[in-house]
Enzyme design. Structure first.
Site, short mmCIF file in Angstrom:
data_model
loop_
_atom_site.label_atom_id
_atom_site.label_comp_id
_atom_site.label_asym_id
_atom_site.label_seq_id
_atom_site.Cartn_x
_atom_site.Cartn_y
_atom_site.Cartn_z
N LYS A 1 0.84 -1.20 0.00
CA LYS A 1 0.00 0.00 0.00
C LYS A 1 0.87 1.24 0.00
O LYS A 1 1.84 1.34 0.76
CB LYS A 1 -0.90 0.02 1.24
CG LYS A 1 -1.79 1.27 1.35
CD LYS A 1 -2.63 1.25 2.61
CE LYS A 1 -1.88 1.72 3.84
NZ LYS A 1 -1.65 3.20 3.85
N ASP B 1 -3.60 4.22 -1.72
CA ASP B 1 -4.51 4.60 -0.63
C ASP B 1 -4.50 6.12 -0.43
O ASP B 1 -3.95 6.63 0.54
CB ASP B 1 -4.07 3.88 0.65
CG ASP B 1 -4.92 4.22 1.86
OD1 ASP B 1 -6.11 4.54 1.68
OD2 ASP B 1 -4.38 4.17 2.99
N LYS C 1 -7.53 7.93 -0.82
CA LYS C 1 -8.86 8.29 -0.30
C LYS C 1 -9.42 9.55 -0.97
O LYS C 1 -9.77 10.52 -0.32
CB LYS C 1 -8.83 8.47 1.22
CG LYS C 1 -8.32 7.26 2.00
CD LYS C 1 -8.31 7.55 3.50
CE LYS C 1 -7.80 6.38 4.30
NZ LYS C 1 -6.34 6.15 4.11
N ASP D 1 -13.68 14.59 -3.45
CA ASP D 1 -13.77 15.91 -4.09
C ASP D 1 -15.00 15.90 -4.98
O ASP D 1 -15.79 14.95 -4.92
CB ASP D 1 -12.47 16.18 -4.88
CG ASP D 1 -12.12 17.67 -4.93
OD1 ASP D 1 -13.02 18.48 -5.27
OD2 ASP D 1 -10.95 18.02 -4.64
N THR E 1 -10.54 3.91 10.89
CA THR E 1 -10.40 3.08 12.08
C THR E 1 -9.91 3.86 13.29
O THR E 1 -9.90 3.33 14.40
CB THR E 1 -9.42 1.91 11.82
OG1 THR E 1 -8.16 2.43 11.38
CG2 THR E 1 -9.98 0.98 10.75
N ARG F 1 3.08 -1.27 10.64
CA ARG F 1 4.22 -1.31 11.57
C ARG F 1 4.60 -2.70 12.06
O ARG F 1 5.80 -2.99 12.19
CB ARG F 1 3.95 -0.36 12.74
CG ARG F 1 4.11 1.10 12.36
CD ARG F 1 3.44 2.05 13.34
NE ARG F 1 2.00 2.09 13.13
CZ ARG F 1 1.18 2.98 13.71
NH1 ARG F 1 1.67 3.87 14.56
NH2 ARG F 1 -0.11 2.97 13.45
#
Length: 240
Positions: free
Chosen positions: A36, A63, A65, A68, A122, A213
């Site tokens: 990603k 990614d 997002k 608009d 999230t 991570r």
């Protein structure tokens, strides 16, 4: 057919430079995971890093997002398709017309990537939603936005793993469900509030797990991927 255990994992390359991203990518096996590219890396390194990752044989989830007016988002999605990405996303909160415009523009490209919609981040819980004027809990809002995205003809949804089972029950097996907020049991949740382990998310019905991570900060990122794959492979038949 659902993704195989080898391809369920999407490694979040949430690093600050192309050099760091490519160094990580070179330690991964494209047959066992995807990657990603998010806002920080894309803003610092630009489209070139996406093309470099694609050239290494990696499937790239872009990614960004997009959120608009419809024409602007449609043009951005077409540009992403030109980079050769495997999947990209928009914010479902951008509305039906925006999502339909994006889907229609992608259908005109030579190799349309998958298009999925973000429902509720999230990092947000009920109190956070209330603070921005959204009544109700995350689960209810996720379902509302999910219905809108699928009405627009999108391929799937980004959602917390805690909403996966509800979405599967409501919408069935067809929409792809992509879940950030996935953390192996022995790692910290960081800044995400609605989390699950990889096995829990897959058992609930997730298709792809976005994990950052716990893999990228590991001494051996590929070993971390392998450990998660082993956890998923140990699930009962039909779960993974």
């Amino acid at each position: 057919m659902p993704p195989s255990p080898q391809t369920r994992i999407i490694v979040a390359l949430d690093v600050a430079s192309a050099e760091a991203a490519l160094a990580l990518a070179d330690r991964l096996d494209p047959a066992q995971c995807r990657v990603k590219v998010g806002k920080e890396l894309f803003t610092r390194a630009g489209p070139v890093v996406v093309e470099q990752l694609v050239s290494r044989g990696l499937d790239v989830f872009l990614d960004l997002k997009y959120h608009d007016i419809p024409n602007t988002v449609a043009g951005a999605c077409a540009a992403a398709a030109d980079l050769g990405v495997w999947m990209l996303n928009v914010h479902a909160a951008g509305g039906l017309a925006m999502m339909q415009a994006a889907r229609e523009r992608l259908a005109q490209t030579a190799a349309p990537p998958l298009l999925i919609a973000v429902t509720v981040l999230t990092s947000l819980d009920t109190d956070d939603l209330a603070a921005i004027g959204c009544a109700g809990n995350p689960r209810d809002r996720v379902q509302t936005l999910a219905e809108l995205a699928l009405q627009a003809g999108l391929d799937g949804l980004v959602c917390s793993p805690q909403e996966v089972a509800v979405l599967r029950e409501r919408f069935g097996p067809q929409p792809l469900l992509v879940t950030p907020g996935v953390r192996p049991a022995d790692t910290a949740s960081g800044d995400q509030k609605r989390t699950m382990t990889p096995a829990e998310a897959i058992a609930a019905g997730a298709d792809h797990l976005v994990i950052g991570r716990p893999i990228t900060a590991a001494p051996d990122p590929m070993a971390a991927v392998e450990a998660i794959r082993a956890e998923l492979s140990a699930l009962p038949a039909g779960s993974a």
